[in-house]
Design an enzyme around this catalytic site. Structure first.
Site, PDB file in Angstrom:
ATOM      1  N   GLY A  12       9.711 -12.003  -9.178  1.00 25.47           N
ATOM      2  CA  GLY A  12      10.104 -10.727  -9.768  1.00 25.47           C
ATOM      3  C   GLY A  12      11.258 -10.077  -9.028  1.00 25.47           C
ATOM      4  CB  THR A 141       7.087  -9.723  -2.906  1.00 25.10           C
ATOM      5  OG1 THR A 141       6.148  -8.867  -3.552  1.00 25.10           O
ATOM      6  CG2 THR A 141       6.568  -9.992  -1.518  1.00 25.10           C
ATOM      7  CG  ASP A 143       3.523  -7.165  -5.672  1.00 26.06           C
ATOM      8  OD1 ASP A 143       3.677  -6.040  -6.189  1.00 26.06           O
ATOM      9  OD2 ASP A 143       3.447  -8.209  -6.326  1.00 26.06           O
ATOM     10  CG  MET A 187       4.726  -2.965 -11.053  1.00 27.41           C
ATOM     11  SD  MET A 187       6.351  -3.783 -10.962  1.00 27.41           S
ATOM     12  CE  MET A 187       6.810  -3.837 -12.708  1.00 27.41           C
ATOM     13  N   GLY A 188       1.198  -3.806  -8.611  1.00 24.35           N
ATOM     14  CA  GLY A 188       0.381  -4.351  -7.530  1.00 24.35           C
ATOM     15  C   GLY A 188      -0.910  -4.883  -8.101  1.00 24.35           C
ATOM     16  CD  GLU A 244       0.433  -4.508 -11.950  1.00 28.92           C
ATOM     17  OE1 GLU A 244       0.631  -4.638 -13.160  1.00 28.92           O
ATOM     18  OE2 GLU A 244       1.129  -5.086 -11.093  1.00 28.92           O
ATOM     19  NE  ARG A 299      10.825  -5.997 -12.338  1.00 24.44           N
ATOM     20  CZ  ARG A 299      10.211  -6.842 -13.148  1.00 24.44           C
ATOM     21  NH1 ARG A 299       9.028  -7.344 -12.815  1.00 24.44           N
ATOM     22  NH2 ARG A 299      10.754  -7.202 -14.281  1.00 24.44           N
TER      23      ARG A 299
END
Lengths: 410, 410
Positions: A12, A141, A143, A187-188, A244, A299
Site C-alpha cells: 500500500g 508501511t 501500519d 486504517m489498521g 478498522e 496514507r
C-alpha cells in the site's frame, strides 16, 4: 562498471516511500560499484511483464530528487503479488531470468511484511540456483507493524495526518451544541499504531478523542455505549477513534464479513466498522452520529509528511544500497531507537525472514482504560515521529484557541 | 464609553471564520466608540438561552488572536436556527430584550445566506421597534454561493483542501495498475464552486480528475459511463470529482432521497451520491471502484488554510465593525475583485436582503465538456484564492515528480 541494481515498490502507498527510492538511487549513483539503476514498474508483477525503467535516465537533476521526495505513493507503481507455494517456482524462475538478462547484482524491494517474505524467499532461491545477487528489503508501511524495527517509514507521516486531522474533526464537532457521536475510522487491520496516534490530538477542546479502540483489545459494545453516555454528560460531542480491524471478545471482526470476497492475500473484504458503530449508537443512544473514514488520505497526504519520517525513509533506502554493496543479503534495514528525547536512532540489518509474515502489534500494557485508551508510553513513543520538522517550529504547532463558552455574562 | 457590541457565528464551519471574529474584535478594541465586546455562544440560539460571553476578558493577548486565527470552526459555537413567519415575532422579541439588557448598539452575524436573512429581518424589526442597533453581516461559507460578492471567506481554504488532497488521491490511485474508478464526493448542494476547485489538481499525473460534475449541469448516467470507459482506455485509474448535489435532467437528485428526513431548514437528508455512482460503475463497467467522501475536513482543515482567505476573513470582520460605526445597517461586507493578476480586491457594503435566501451558482458558460468539465475562466478565478501564502513559495508548491513508466528498457 559493476553489476546493475533493480529496485521496486510494493504493498500500500505511503507519503514517504518515494523518499526511500530517492535515497537508494542517490546512494547508488554515488558508487561506481553499481552500473545501471533499474526500477520495476508495478513491483514484481512489472518484472514478470518485463516493465523495467532506467532511473539514471529519469532522475538527472537535484530538482528531480527534491520533487520525488515530496511526491506521495508509489512513483514506480505497486502490486500486491503474493508468492505462494503453487506459484513460487514459476515466479522466481521468471524473475531470475530477467535479473540475468539485466545483469542485476543488487535487488531492492521496498514494502511491508509480505515484501520481506519475497526478499527472503527470493534470496534463498537465487542462492540455491548459484546466483550471486544481493537482496535487501527496505521497510515501509503506515501500519507500523513490522517486526525487528522501532517503527516503519511512512508511519510517522500517516500518524501526523491522523493526529492533525483529528484535532480539526474535534473542532468541527465542537461547533454545535447537539448530542453527537463522531466515529473516525482509521486504517489498521491487526495493529492499532495508527489509530493510537489519534491520542496526540488531545491538545484540542476537552479530552477528545474520548475513546480509542485498537484491534489488539477486544471490543465490548455495552462498555462502549456506557462510556459514550458517560462522556456525553459533560460534553455533547463524543469523539471516537476506531481501528478498522477491531474484534469482539470471540475474535470476530466488528466489521461485518462479506462472504466470498477476498483479496490477493486471502484477506476478507468487510463492511466498514464505522457503519456498524454508527448503527449501534443510533439504536442504543438515539443521538446523531457522524462517521468519518480517513480513507486513502491517511496514507497519501504528503502535504502533512513528518520531516523525520521523510529523512528516515531516505536513509533506509540509502543504507539498503550500502548493505548490498557490503555483501549482505536476505536482510532488511531496521531502525533502532536510542532515545526519545533527544530523538536518536541508528540503523541495523535484521534477517528478512524474522520480519516476513509476522505483525508487530501494540503491547497490551500500552492499552489502558479497559481497552478504550492508550498509555503515556504510547504518547512518548509517538511524539517524536510526527514532528513536522526537526526544530518543531512550524506554525501549526501553535495550539488552537478554545473560548470558555460557559462564562456567560447573563 | 459607547454602546456595546455583540457578535455571533452561524451555519456550517469553515477554516477561516475565527479570523473574521478576530478581525471584528480587534477593530472594536481599537475604537473607543465601542464598550463591551460580547460573543453569542451557539449563535442566536445562545442569545435566546442567555449564553453570552465577554470577549474582552477572553482575548487579552496578541497570542490569543494568533491562535484564534489558526483555529478552525466556530470558536463561539454555531446554530442552524431558521427564522420563519411563525416564530419570527417570538425570536426577535426575545433577542431585542437581550440586546436592550446588554446595551448593545452593534450587532454582527457571521454566516451564509440564512444568516444574511437574519441580519436583514432583525435590522428591520429593530427599526420598527425604534431601536438604534446597527446590524452588519459578515460573509462566510465554503460553498461560495453568496450573491453580491466575488467569493466568500472560508471558500479559498476549502478549495485549497480539495485541490491539494485531490492531487494526493490521484497519486494514490496511480500506484496500482488495476482498472478503477475513484469517486471523490465534495460538498455543495446547489453550487459547484468547491467541486470545481478539484480542477486545480491537474498538475498531477495525466489529466485527472478526468470528470468533474457540478450541480448546475444535469447529470447523464449514460454519458458518464461512456466517458469513464473512454478515459480508462488510456489510463486504468479514472478519477471523478462529484458534487453531493448533482441532479438528473428531470431535476431529481442523484443521491437517493430518504423520505421524511429533513433538517431544520427543510432540506432533505439523502444517501450519498458517491454510493449511487459506485453502484452505477460496478453494474455498468464491472471494474473496481473506490468512493472517497471528503467529509468535514474540507471545511475544517485549518492546516491547509489559504493565506489570502485568512487575511480576507480577518478584513471582512474588521470592516463590518467600521460599517456599523459609520451608521450602516442591514448590510453585508462584500468582496469585489479588481484583478486576477496581480490579485487585488476591495470591500464594499451590499444590502443584506440582496444576499438573503439566494444562491450564487456557477455560470453556465464556465461549465464545459458537456457538463463534465470546467473552463479556463474557472481556473483563472480559483487560482489566486487557494495560494498558501502571498508569495506562493511554500514547499508543497513544487510539482510532484511523475516517472515515465512506459519507457521500459526490456
Amino acid at each position: 562498471m559493476g553489476k546493475n541494481m533493480l529496485i521496486g515498490q510494493s504493498g500500500g502507498p505511503t507519503a514517504a516511500i518515494n523518499a526511500s527510492l530517492a535515497g537508494a538511487v542517490r546512494e547508488a549513483m554515488g558508487n561506481s560499484a553499481i552500473g545501471e539503476i533499474y526500477g520495476m514498474v508495478y513491483g514484481l508483477e512489472g518484472v514478470m511483464n518485463r516493465q523495467i525503467i532506467d532511473l539514471r535516465a529519469q532522475l538527472t537533476t537535484q530538482e528531480h530528487f527534491r520533487r520525488l521526495i515530496g511526491t506521495p505513493c508509489m512513483a514506480l507503481g505497486s502490486c500486491r503479488l503474493k508468492i505462494k507455494d503453487n506459484n513460487r517456482e514459476e515466479v522466481f524462475n521468471g524473475i531470475m531470468k530477467i535479473l540475468r538478462d539485466l545483469d542485476v547484482g543488487y535487488f531492492f524491494y521496498n514494502g511491508g511484511n509480505d515484501s520481506m517474505d519475497t526478499v527472503n524467499q527470493l534470496s534463498e532461491y537465487l542462492i540455491e540456483h548459484g546466483e550471486d545477487i544481493k537482496c535487501v528489503g527496505i521497510p515501509k508501511t503506515i501500519d507500523n507493524d513490522l517486526m525487528c524495527t522501532d517503527h516503519t517509514p511512512g508511519f510517522g507521516s500517516a500518524a501526523r495526518y491522523v493526529s492533525t486531522t483529528m484535532k480539526e474533526i474535534i473542532c468541527d464537532a465542537y461547533s454545535y451544541n447537539i448530542p453527537t457521536v463522531v466515529i473516525v475510522e482509521i486504517m489498521g487491520r491487526n495493529a492499532g499504531w495508527l489509530t493510537a496516534s489519534s491520542v496526540l490530538a488531545r491538545s484540542g477542546p476537552g479530552t477528545a478523542p474520548h475513546l480509542i479502540y485498537l484491534p489488539e483489545a477486544p471490543f465490548d459494545p455495552d462498555d462502549f455505549i456506557n462510556k459514550a453516555l458517560r462522556h456525553q454528560k459533560s460534553n455533547p460531542n463524543v469523539i471516537v477513534a476506531v481501528s478498522e480491524g477491531i474484534k469482539y471478545a470471540d475474535g470476530e471482526y466488528v466489521a461485518a464479513a462479506k462472504p466470498g470476497m477476498v483479496d490477493a492475500f486471502g484477506h476478507q473484504y468487510r463492511d466498514s466498522v464505522g457503519i456498524q458503530l454508527e448503527n449501534l449508537v443510533r439504536e442504543r443512544m438515539g443521538c446523531k452520529t457522524r462517521r468519518i473514514e480517513l480513507s486513502v488520505l491517511q496514507r497519501s497526504a504528503s502535504h502533512l509528511s513528518a520531516a523525520i519520517d521523510l529523512r528516515e525513509a531516505y536513509n533506509v533506502g540509502s543504507i539498503a544500497v550500502k548493505y548490498a554493496l557490503e555483501g549482505k543479503t536476505a536482510v532488511m534495514v531496521a531502525i533502532k531507537r536510542i532515545s526519545d528525547s533527544p530523538y536518536l536512532v541508528k540503523y541495523e540489518p535484521v534477517p528478512a525472514k524474522d520480519v516476513a509474515n509476522h505483525e508487530r502489534t501494540v503491547p497490551a500494557k500500552w492499552i489502558t482504560g479497559g481497552g478504550s485508551n492508550v498509555s503515556q508510553q504510547m504518547i512518548d513513543y509517538l511524539t517524536p515521529l510526527v514532528q513536522p520538522d526537526l526544530t518543531g517550529t512550524n506554525h501549526e504547532e501553535l495550539p488552537f484557541l478554545i473560548l470558555d463558552r460557559t462564562a456567560s455574562v447573563l
